[in-house]
Design a protein around this motif. Structure first.
Motif, PDB file in Angstrom:
ATOM      1  N   GLN A   7       0.853  -1.185   0.000  1.00 38.62           N
ATOM      2  CA  GLN A   7       0.000   0.000   0.000  1.00 38.62           C
ATOM      3  C   GLN A   7       0.890   1.236   0.000  1.00 38.62           C
ATOM      4  N   LYS A   8       0.678   2.091  -0.983  1.00 36.89           N
ATOM      5  CA  LYS A   8       1.428   3.340  -1.082  1.00 36.89           C
ATOM      6  C   LYS A   8       0.433   4.489  -1.005  1.00 36.89           C
ATOM      7  N   HIS A   9       0.722   5.448  -0.142  1.00 38.67           N
ATOM      8  CA  HIS A   9      -0.152   6.601   0.030  1.00 38.67           C
ATOM      9  C   HIS A   9       0.679   7.879  -0.036  1.00 38.67           C
ATOM     10  N   GLY A  10       0.008   8.971  -0.285  1.00 41.78           N
ATOM     11  CA  GLY A  10       0.686  10.259  -0.323  1.00 41.78           C
ATOM     12  C   GLY A  10       0.813  10.856   1.065  1.00 41.78           C
ATOM     13  N   PRO A  11       1.632  11.905   1.209  1.00 43.80           N
ATOM     14  CA  PRO A  11       1.813  12.540   2.517  1.00 43.80           C
ATOM     15  C   PRO A  11       0.506  13.023   3.144  1.00 43.80           C
ATOM     16  N   ARG A  12      -0.423  13.497   2.353  1.00 40.39           N
ATOM     17  CA  ARG A  12      -1.699  13.992   2.902  1.00 40.39           C
ATOM     18  C   ARG A  12      -2.586  12.865   3.419  1.00 40.39           C
ATOM     19  N   GLU A  13      -2.424  11.667   2.869  1.00 39.54           N
ATOM     20  CA  GLU A  13      -3.223  10.516   3.293  1.00 39.54           C
ATOM     21  C   GLU A  13      -2.503   9.678   4.340  1.00 39.54           C
ATOM     22  N   CYS A  14      -1.339  10.133   4.780  1.00 35.48           N
ATOM     23  CA  CYS A  14      -0.499   9.353   5.687  1.00 35.48           C
ATOM     24  C   CYS A  14      -1.223   9.095   7.009  1.00 35.48           C
ATOM     25  N   PRO A  15      -1.321   7.815   7.412  1.00 34.90           N
ATOM     26  CA  PRO A  15      -1.959   7.513   8.687  1.00 34.90           C
ATOM     27  C   PRO A  15      -1.116   7.939   9.879  1.00 34.90           C
ATOM     28  N   GLY A  16       0.201   8.146   9.682  1.00 36.62           N
ATOM     29  CA  GLY A  16       1.062   8.769  10.679  1.00 36.62           C
ATOM     30  C   GLY A  16       1.494   7.951  11.876  1.00 36.62           C
ATOM     31  N   SER A  17       0.876   6.836  12.136  1.00 38.82           N
ATOM     32  CA  SER A  17       1.266   6.029  13.294  1.00 38.82           C
ATOM     33  C   SER A  17       0.823   4.594  13.076  1.00 38.82           C
ATOM     34  N   ARG A  18       1.287   3.734  13.942  1.00 38.25           N
ATOM     35  CA  ARG A  18       0.881   2.325  13.841  1.00 38.25           C
ATOM     36  C   ARG A  18      -0.635   2.206  14.010  1.00 38.25           C
ATOM     37  N   LYS A  19      -1.191   2.935  14.971  1.00 38.06           N
ATOM     38  CA  LYS A  19      -2.645   2.896  15.183  1.00 38.06           C
ATOM     39  C   LYS A  19      -3.380   3.433  13.962  1.00 38.06           C
ATOM     40  N   GLY A  20      -2.845   4.490  13.368  1.00 41.93           N
ATOM     41  CA  GLY A  20      -3.456   5.046  12.168  1.00 41.93           C
ATOM     42  C   GLY A  20      -3.371   4.098  10.996  1.00 41.93           C
ATOM     43  N   ALA A  21      -2.266   3.351  10.912  1.00 44.67           N
ATOM     44  CA  ALA A  21      -2.102   2.388   9.815  1.00 44.67           C
ATOM     45  C   ALA A  21      -3.183   1.320   9.866  1.00 44.67           C
ATOM     46  N   ALA A  22      -3.678   1.006  11.054  1.00 43.35           N
ATOM     47  CA  ALA A  22      -4.738  -0.001  11.179  1.00 43.35           C
ATOM     48  C   ALA A  22      -6.022   0.439  10.478  1.00 43.35           C
ATOM     49  N   SER A  23      -6.161   1.721  10.187  1.00 42.37           N
ATOM     50  CA  SER A  23      -7.345   2.197   9.468  1.00 42.37           C
ATOM     51  C   SER A  23      -7.286   1.847   7.987  1.00 42.37           C
ATOM     52  N   LEU A  24      -6.153   1.328   7.524  1.00 42.84           N
ATOM     53  CA  LEU A  24      -5.985   1.009   6.105  1.00 42.84           C
ATOM     54  C   LEU A  24      -6.307  -0.443   5.775  1.00 42.84           C
ATOM     55  N   PHE A  25      -6.620  -1.254   6.786  1.00 40.44           N
ATOM     56  CA  PHE A  25      -6.947  -2.650   6.518  1.00 40.44           C
ATOM     57  C   PHE A  25      -7.992  -3.148   7.515  1.00 40.44           C
ATOM     58  N   ASN A  26      -8.604  -4.275   7.167  1.00 45.30           N
ATOM     59  CA  ASN A  26      -9.651  -4.882   7.985  1.00 45.30           C
ATOM     60  C   ASN A  26      -9.119  -6.192   8.548  1.00 45.30           C
ATOM     61  N   ASP A  27      -8.635  -6.167   9.770  1.00 44.93           N
ATOM     62  CA  ASP A  27      -8.065  -7.381  10.360  1.00 44.93           C
ATOM     63  C   ASP A  27      -9.134  -8.330  10.906  1.00 44.93           C
ATOM     64  N   LYS A  28     -10.394  -8.026  10.651  1.00 39.91           N
ATOM     65  CA  LYS A  28     -11.498  -8.895  11.082  1.00 39.91           C
ATOM     66  C   LYS A  28     -11.858  -9.945  10.026  1.00 39.91           C
ATOM     67  N   VAL A  29     -11.215  -9.903   8.871  1.00 39.53           N
ATOM     68  CA  VAL A  29     -11.475 -10.908   7.839  1.00 39.53           C
ATOM     69  C   VAL A  29     -10.895 -12.223   8.343  1.00 39.53           C
ATOM     70  N   LYS A  30     -11.764 -13.177   8.666  1.00 36.55           N
ATOM     71  CA  LYS A  30     -11.361 -14.385   9.387  1.00 36.55           C
ATOM     72  C   LYS A  30     -10.403 -15.287   8.618  1.00 36.55           C
ATOM     73  N   SER A  31     -10.520 -15.358   7.317  1.00 37.94           N
ATOM     74  CA  SER A  31      -9.696 -16.310   6.564  1.00 37.94           C
ATOM     75  C   SER A  31      -8.364 -15.721   6.102  1.00 37.94           C
ATOM     76  N   VAL A  32      -8.005 -14.535   6.611  1.00 38.39           N
ATOM     77  CA  VAL A  32      -6.719 -13.910   6.270  1.00 38.39           C
ATOM     78  C   VAL A  32      -5.876 -13.812   7.537  1.00 38.39           C
ATOM     79  N   LYS A  33      -4.672 -14.361   7.468  1.00 37.45           N
ATOM     80  CA  LYS A  33      -3.746 -14.291   8.598  1.00 37.45           C
ATOM     81  C   LYS A  33      -2.607 -13.341   8.252  1.00 37.45           C
ATOM     82  N   VAL A  34      -2.390 -12.355   9.107  1.00 40.37           N
ATOM     83  CA  VAL A  34      -1.292 -11.411   8.919  1.00 40.37           C
ATOM     84  C   VAL A  34      -0.021 -12.056   9.467  1.00 40.37           C
TER      85      VAL A  34
END
Length: 80
Positions: A7-34
């Motif tokens: 995932q590549k984003h621009g400076p204006r869309e930067c989530p800025g932190s680890r917690k913010g990065a979590a807004s870029l994915f859905n870790d509730k999808v059961k059949s996907v393991k990170v």
């Protein structure tokens, strides 16, 4: 099956932190393991190693960030 997601984003869309990065994915999808997530701050890029059987579920995992990032998903095989 293993996938690499980039995932590549621009400076204006930067989530800025680890917690913010979590807004870029859905870790509730059961059949996907990170397996791991890597960040390259200067390039505004996140790299994911995921395990799953269904490309549709991998896409669902990345759906929250699709409007803020350019996302590339690659199926990969382990070489070592």
């Amino acid at each position: 099956m293993l996938f690499v997601g980039i995932q590549k984003h621009g400076p204006r869309e930067c989530p800025g932190s680890r917690k913010g990065a979590a807004s870029l994915f859905n870790d509730k999808v059961k059949s996907v393991k990170v397996k791991s997530i890597y960040r390259c701050g200067p390039a505004h890029t996140l790299i994911y190693v995921l395990e799953g059987e269904d490309m549709g579920k991998i896409e669902e995992f990345f759906e929250p960030g699709m409007n803020r990032c350019v996302t590339k998903i690659l199926p990969v095989v382990e070489m070592l």
